[in-house]
Structure formats: structure tokens, C-alpha cells
Design a protein around this motif. Structure first.
Motif, PDB file in Angstrom:
ATOM      1  N   LEU A   1       5.715  35.718  12.176  1.00 40.85           N
ATOM      2  CA  LEU A   1       4.892  36.414  13.162  1.00 40.85           C
ATOM      3  C   LEU A   1       3.856  37.291  12.484  1.00 40.85           C
ATOM      4  CD1 LEU A   1       7.616  37.479  15.774  1.00 40.85           C
ATOM      5  CD2 LEU A   1       6.043  35.546  15.893  1.00 40.85           C
ATOM      6  N   GLU A   2       4.167  37.786  11.286  1.00 38.57           N
ATOM      7  CA  GLU A   2       3.223  38.628  10.564  1.00 38.57           C
ATOM      8  C   GLU A   2       1.988  37.845  10.132  1.00 38.57           C
ATOM      9  OE1 GLU A   2       6.415  38.409   9.932  1.00 38.57           O
ATOM     10  OE2 GLU A   2       7.150  40.379  10.596  1.00 38.57           O
ATOM     11  N   GLU A   3       2.152  36.537   9.900  1.00 42.47           N
ATOM     12  CA  GLU A   3       1.034  35.715   9.466  1.00 42.47           C
ATOM     13  C   GLU A   3       0.197  35.191  10.629  1.00 42.47           C
ATOM     14  OE1 GLU A   3       2.726  32.639   7.117  1.00 42.47           O
ATOM     15  OE2 GLU A   3       3.493  33.998   5.575  1.00 42.47           O
ATOM     16  N   GLN A   4       0.626  35.419  11.845  1.00 42.20           N
ATOM     17  CA  GLN A   4      -0.124  34.963  13.002  1.00 42.20           C
ATOM     18  C   GLN A   4      -1.402  35.786  13.158  1.00 42.20           C
ATOM     19  OE1 GLN A   4       1.953  35.298  16.719  1.00 42.20           O
ATOM     20  NE2 GLN A   4       0.403  34.189  17.894  1.00 42.20           N
ATOM     21  N   SER A   5      -2.512  35.108  13.323  1.00 46.01           N
ATOM     22  CA  SER A   5      -3.794  35.801  13.430  1.00 46.01           C
ATOM     23  C   SER A   5      -3.930  36.479  14.786  1.00 46.01           C
ATOM     24  CB  SER A   5      -4.940  34.818  13.216  1.00 46.01           C
ATOM     25  OG  SER A   5      -4.983  33.866  14.272  1.00 46.01           O
ATOM     26  N   LEU A   6      -4.775  37.499  14.825  1.00 43.69           N
ATOM     27  CA  LEU A   6      -5.018  38.204  16.073  1.00 43.69           C
ATOM     28  C   LEU A   6      -5.685  37.293  17.097  1.00 43.69           C
ATOM     29  CD1 LEU A   6      -4.841  40.974  17.496  1.00 43.69           C
ATOM     30  CD2 LEU A   6      -7.150  41.442  16.624  1.00 43.69           C
ATOM     31  N   PHE A   7      -6.523  36.375  16.623  1.00 43.92           N
ATOM     32  CA  PHE A   7      -7.206  35.457  17.527  1.00 43.92           C
ATOM     33  C   PHE A   7      -6.218  34.523  18.221  1.00 43.92           C
ATOM     34  CE2 PHE A   7      -9.192  31.289  18.244  1.00 43.92           C
ATOM     35  CZ  PHE A   7     -10.183  31.654  19.146  1.00 43.92           C
ATOM     36  N   SER A   8      -5.279  33.948  17.465  1.00 46.72           N
ATOM     37  CA  SER A   8      -4.299  33.038  18.071  1.00 46.72           C
ATOM     38  C   SER A   8      -3.333  33.780  18.984  1.00 46.72           C
ATOM     39  CB  SER A   8      -3.517  32.307  16.972  1.00 46.72           C
ATOM     40  OG  SER A   8      -2.723  33.209  16.226  1.00 46.72           O
ATOM     41  N   ARG A   9      -3.107  35.042  18.703  1.00 43.13           N
ATOM     42  CA  ARG A   9      -2.185  35.822  19.523  1.00 43.13           C
ATOM     43  C   ARG A   9      -2.760  36.093  20.904  1.00 43.13           C
ATOM     44  NH1 ARG A   9       0.337  41.724  17.785  1.00 43.13           N
ATOM     45  NH2 ARG A   9       1.631  42.025  19.657  1.00 43.13           N
ATOM     46  N   TRP A  10      -4.058  36.332  20.979  1.00 43.76           N
ATOM     47  CA  TRP A  10      -4.682  36.673  22.252  1.00 43.76           C
ATOM     48  C   TRP A  10      -5.502  35.538  22.831  1.00 43.76           C
ATOM     49  CZ3 TRP A  10      -2.580  40.572  24.505  1.00 43.76           C
ATOM     50  CH2 TRP A  10      -2.018  41.601  23.741  1.00 43.76           C
ATOM     51  N   ASN A  11      -5.410  34.377  22.227  1.00 47.19           N
ATOM     52  CA  ASN A  11      -6.096  33.206  22.754  1.00 47.19           C
ATOM     53  C   ASN A  11      -5.120  32.401  23.609  1.00 47.19           C
ATOM     54  OD1 ASN A  11      -7.592  30.922  23.289  1.00 47.19           O
ATOM     55  ND2 ASN A  11      -7.582  30.171  21.178  1.00 47.19           N
ATOM     56  N   PRO A  12      -5.342  32.286  24.915  1.00 43.81           N
ATOM     57  CA  PRO A  12      -4.367  31.588  25.775  1.00 43.81           C
ATOM     58  C   PRO A  12      -4.254  30.100  25.473  1.00 43.81           C
ATOM     59  CG  PRO A  12      -6.349  32.123  27.012  1.00 43.81           C
ATOM     60  CD  PRO A  12      -6.472  32.811  25.690  1.00 43.81           C
ATOM     61  N   TRP A  13      -5.238  29.493  24.788  1.00 41.01           N
ATOM     62  CA  TRP A  13      -5.206  28.064  24.482  1.00 41.01           C
ATOM     63  C   TRP A  13      -4.860  27.792  23.029  1.00 41.01           C
ATOM     64  CZ3 TRP A  13      -9.319  30.272  27.282  1.00 41.01           C
ATOM     65  CH2 TRP A  13      -9.299  29.991  28.649  1.00 41.01           C
ATOM     66  N   SER A  14      -4.387  28.796  22.311  1.00 44.19           N
ATOM     67  CA  SER A  14      -4.079  28.623  20.892  1.00 44.19           C
ATOM     68  C   SER A  14      -2.878  27.702  20.688  1.00 44.19           C
ATOM     69  CB  SER A  14      -3.797  29.981  20.246  1.00 44.19           C
ATOM     70  OG  SER A  14      -3.389  29.829  18.900  1.00 44.19           O
ATOM     71  N   THR A  15      -2.990  26.836  19.687  1.00 44.73           N
ATOM     72  CA  THR A  15      -1.872  25.949  19.309  1.00 44.73           C
ATOM     73  C   THR A  15      -1.263  26.368  17.975  1.00 44.73           C
ATOM     74  OG1 THR A  15      -3.431  24.417  18.251  1.00 44.73           O
ATOM     75  CG2 THR A  15      -2.867  24.013  20.570  1.00 44.73           C
ATOM     76  N   GLU A  16      -1.595  27.571  17.500  1.00 47.72           N
ATOM     77  CA  GLU A  16      -1.110  28.057  16.217  1.00 47.72           C
ATOM     78  C   GLU A  16      -0.047  29.130  16.365  1.00 47.72           C
ATOM     79  OE1 GLU A  16      -4.499  29.333  14.062  1.00 47.72           O
ATOM     80  OE2 GLU A  16      -5.430  27.350  13.962  1.00 47.72           O
ATOM     81  N   VAL A  17       0.548  29.236  17.538  1.00 46.18           N
ATOM     82  CA  VAL A  17       1.625  30.204  17.752  1.00 46.18           C
ATOM     83  C   VAL A  17       2.873  29.708  17.037  1.00 46.18           C
ATOM     84  CG1 VAL A  17       3.015  31.388  19.489  1.00 46.18           C
ATOM     85  CG2 VAL A  17       0.621  30.818  19.980  1.00 46.18           C
ATOM     86  N   PRO A  18       3.508  30.526  16.181  1.00 50.07           N
ATOM     87  CA  PRO A  18       4.637  30.056  15.356  1.00 50.07           C
ATOM     88  C   PRO A  18       5.985  30.057  16.064  1.00 50.07           C
ATOM     89  CG  PRO A  18       4.143  32.311  14.807  1.00 50.07           C
ATOM     90  CD  PRO A  18       3.130  31.906  15.848  1.00 50.07           C
ATOM     91  N   TYR A  19       6.007  29.942  17.358  1.00 46.96           N
ATOM     92  CA  TYR A  19       7.258  29.874  18.108  1.00 46.96           C
ATOM     93  C   TYR A  19       6.995  29.181  19.431  1.00 46.96           C
ATOM     94  CZ  TYR A  19       5.318  33.900  20.612  1.00 46.96           C
ATOM     95  OH  TYR A  19       4.503  34.723  21.341  1.00 46.96           O
TER      96      TYR A  19
ATOM     97  N   ASP B   1       4.362  29.709  27.587  1.00 46.77           N
ATOM     98  CA  ASP B   1       3.557  30.058  26.419  1.00 46.77           C
ATOM     99  C   ASP B   1       3.429  31.569  26.276  1.00 46.77           C
ATOM    100  OD1 ASP B   1       1.673  30.905  28.248  1.00 46.77           O
ATOM    101  OD2 ASP B   1       0.230  29.312  27.832  1.00 46.77           O
ATOM    102  N   HIS B   2       2.688  32.006  25.263  1.00 48.17           N
ATOM    103  CA  HIS B   2       2.581  33.428  24.949  1.00 48.17           C
ATOM    104  C   HIS B   2       1.777  34.197  25.988  1.00 48.17           C
ATOM    105  CE1 HIS B   2      -0.876  31.378  23.338  1.00 48.17           C
ATOM    106  NE2 HIS B   2      -1.490  32.508  23.063  1.00 48.17           N
ATOM    107  N   TRP B   3       1.192  33.484  26.962  1.00 45.93           N
ATOM    108  CA  TRP B   3       0.500  34.137  28.074  1.00 45.93           C
ATOM    109  C   TRP B   3       1.260  33.951  29.382  1.00 45.93           C
ATOM    110  CZ3 TRP B   3      -5.032  35.721  28.858  1.00 45.93           C
ATOM    111  CH2 TRP B   3      -5.554  36.274  27.696  1.00 45.93           C
ATOM    112  N   ASN B   4       2.524  33.561  29.302  1.00 43.37           N
ATOM    113  CA  ASN B   4       3.422  33.434  30.455  1.00 43.37           C
ATOM    114  C   ASN B   4       3.049  32.274  31.370  1.00 43.37           C
ATOM    115  OD1 ASN B   4       5.705  34.210  31.962  1.00 43.37           O
ATOM    116  ND2 ASN B   4       4.477  35.469  33.342  1.00 43.37           N
ATOM    117  N   ASN B   5       2.346  31.264  30.853  1.00 44.59           N
ATOM    118  CA  ASN B   5       2.011  30.084  31.639  1.00 44.59           C
ATOM    119  C   ASN B   5       3.115  29.037  31.518  1.00 44.59           C
ATOM    120  OD1 ASN B   5      -0.766  30.832  32.478  1.00 44.59           O
ATOM    121  ND2 ASN B   5      -1.147  30.772  30.274  1.00 44.59           N
ATOM    122  N   GLU B   6       3.525  28.454  32.637  1.00 41.45           N
ATOM    123  CA  GLU B   6       4.544  27.412  32.632  1.00 41.45           C
ATOM    124  C   GLU B   6       3.909  26.051  32.347  1.00 41.45           C
ATOM    125  OE1 GLU B   6       6.640  27.461  36.289  1.00 41.45           O
ATOM    126  OE2 GLU B   6       7.467  29.476  35.994  1.00 41.45           O
TER     127      GLU B   6
END
Length: 286
Positions: free
Chosen positions: A184-202, A114-119
Motif C-alpha cells: 500500500l505504501e508503493e501505491q501512487s496518489l493518482f491510482s488511489r484517488w482515480n476511480p478507474w485505476s487498475t493499479e490498486v494492489p488489493y 472497488d476502492h470507490w465503493n462501486n459494485e
């Protein structure tokens, strides 16, 4: 785009065993009988040279297909237990048949990063219209979470080595694949830095650590096999899409895959303890 489903299946158990260690060739130590046989003889006379026949020590290894693989380690992963992956595939086949009726083109067992490097252990399905990313509980044999991604919305695939910011404290080696279906431009700052976010577009994937357990897992854990099925499926979905889409088709690029983490304390603890896998962690008691 994520949806959650709960499906219970028959729970099976399997108790593995650990192999005993074997001596290696060349570890022969002469016994007292061998030493006495060379010292006996008439005193004062030169003993005639005597040949002692010994049976050579032969150690045969049956570890397959990787001679360096320890089978008792692989049994810690519930996905490798007899019938586990087959039950998961049948569960997902039944769910797709009831919901969409799409044609399944293949199943794979990969590791999502994931975007926080968790397997995270994941089952991936490619149909003629969709990519499904399934979080499957191999202990209870049930689907916990299912993310449904239309293939016509995938516009970019990147293949390459993992790279990190220069100040990152938790880096990983190896190569992977990243699939983009949103901006990626439409991704919110909250979802980008939230390790449990399910709104990451990749989504980012690499090969499962049990790839070399057997021929079966060598096939379903191979990243190149997944890519070879995914790319033409996406291209066909773009051709058959009736919507406006992005109008750019699919881009397949070979470039480094950036994982933007810095401290990495959560991934450091989680990845080294394999918290993202259905794993036997031993008994806890007194």
C-alpha cells in the motif's frame, strides 16, 4: 498485472415470465349463496342449525430455495439465464488451457467492491498458481477484462465487516473479503484517488445478490466457499515458489475492511441502479 482478452461465444436469449399473485389463506369472503342458505326457513319457527361444508383455500408456494425470493427479479440478471454461467466457465477454461495450462480448482461468481465503493460483477477462478478476476459480459457472452494475480504474491487476506470514515455519506452494510498482493505504501496518489485505476494492489469482494436463486448459485456465490479454496491454494503456492517472495507467508486476519470514500456520489448512483451488473433494464422507446 491486468490483461484484457476478448472471446466471443454463442449468443443466447431467454424470455422469462412473471408469476401472478395468489390469495392467501384466511381471505375467504362468504358468497351470497352462503348467506341465503342460513336465512331460509319457515317463519316463526327456530331454524335448525345447519352446517355448511366449504373447501378450504390452500395456497402452495414452490419458490425454491428461499420462500421470500421472487423469481422474476432474478431473471433480470443475465448471469442467471439458462446456460449463461456455463458458457462463461467454458470460455475461461479454454483460455486458460491455451495460455498457461494451469489446473483450475474452482469458479465463483462474486461482487467486487472497488476502492470507490462501486459494485462490479466478477467471475473468480483459482488455479494451482494464480487467482483470476474476470469481468464477463453476460449479455454478449464474452470476457471483457481478465486480471491475472500470482498466488505467490498474495501475502494478506482480511475478513470482516465494511467500515467507512466518519464523514462518509455513502456507507454499506455487510461483510466481505480483501486480498492484498502489493504494498500500500508503493501505491501512487493518482491510482488511489482515480476511480478507474487498475493499479490498486488489493481487491475486495462480497457475495453476489443472486446467491439464493438456486442450489447452483448458492454454491458459486458463497464467500466462505471461495475462501476455503483460496487460502490453501495460496499456502501451497508459497511453499512451491522458487522466488524470494516476501518471506512472510500468508496472513489471514479477521478485522474491519476500510473503504475510504467520502462523498460517494458515483457509487450512490451506480450501486442503486446496479450499473456494475449485466442486467435487463427494460425497453426504451416511444
Amino acid at each position: 498485472m491486468a490483461c484484457e482478452v476478448e472471446e466471443m461465444s454463442t449468443i443466447r436469449s431467454f424470455e422469462g415470465f412473471q408469476p401472478v399473485s395468489l390469495k392467501q389463506e384466511g381471505d375467504y369472503q362468504p358468497s351470497e349463496t352462503d348467506q341465503l342458505s342460513t336465512e331460509e326457513g319457515d317463519p316463526g319457527t327456530d331454524p335448525e342449525p345447519r352446517q355448511i361444508s366449504r373447501q378450504p383455500s390452500v395456497t402452495e408456494s414452490t419458490l425454491y430455495p428461499n420462500p421470500y425470493h421472487r423469481p422474476f427479479v432474478s431473471r433480470k440478471y443475465f448471469a442467471t439465464r439458462p446456460g449463461a454461467i456455463e458458457t462463461a466457465i467454458e470460455d475461461l477454461k479454454g483460455h486458460i488451457a491455451k495460455t498457461s495450462g494451469e489446473t483450475i480448482q474452482g469458479f465463483w461468481l462474486l461482487t467486487e467492491i472497488d476502492h470507490w465503493n462501486n459494485e462490479k460483477e466478477r467471475i473468480l477462478l483459482v488455479t494451482d498458481k494464480s487467482l483470476l478476476i474476470c469481468k464477463y459480459d453476460f449479455i454478449m457472452l464474452s470476457c471483457v477484462q481478465l486480471q491475472w494475480i500470482p498466488l505467490s504474491s498474495v501475502y494478506r487476506i482480511c475478513l470482516g465487516k465494511f467500515v467507512f470514515p466518519g464523514m462518509s455519506l455513502d456507507k454499506r452494510q455487510g461483510e466481505g473479503l480483501r486480498i492484498y498482493w502489493g504494498s500500500l505504501e508503493e501505491q501512487s496518489l493518482f491510482s488511489r484517488w482515480n476511480p478507474w485505476s487498475t493499479e490498486v494492489p488489493y481487491a475486495t469482494f462480497t457475495e453476489h445478490p443472486m446467491k439464493y436463486t438456486s442450489e447452483k448459485f448458492l454454491e458459486i456465490c458463497k464467500l466462505s466457499g471461495f475462501t476455503s479454496k483460496l487460502v490453501p491454494a495460496i499456502q501451497n503456492a508459497h511453499k512451491n515458489s522458487t522466488g524470494s517472495g516476501r518471506g512472510k507467508g500468508l496472513m489471514v486476519l479477521t478485522e474491519p475492511i476500510l473503504i475510504e470514500t467520502y462523498m460517494g456520489l458515483m457509487s450512490f448512483i451506480g450501486n442503486r441502479n446496479k450499473l456494475g451488473y449485466s442486467l435487463a433494464r427494460g425497453s426504451i422507446g416511444f
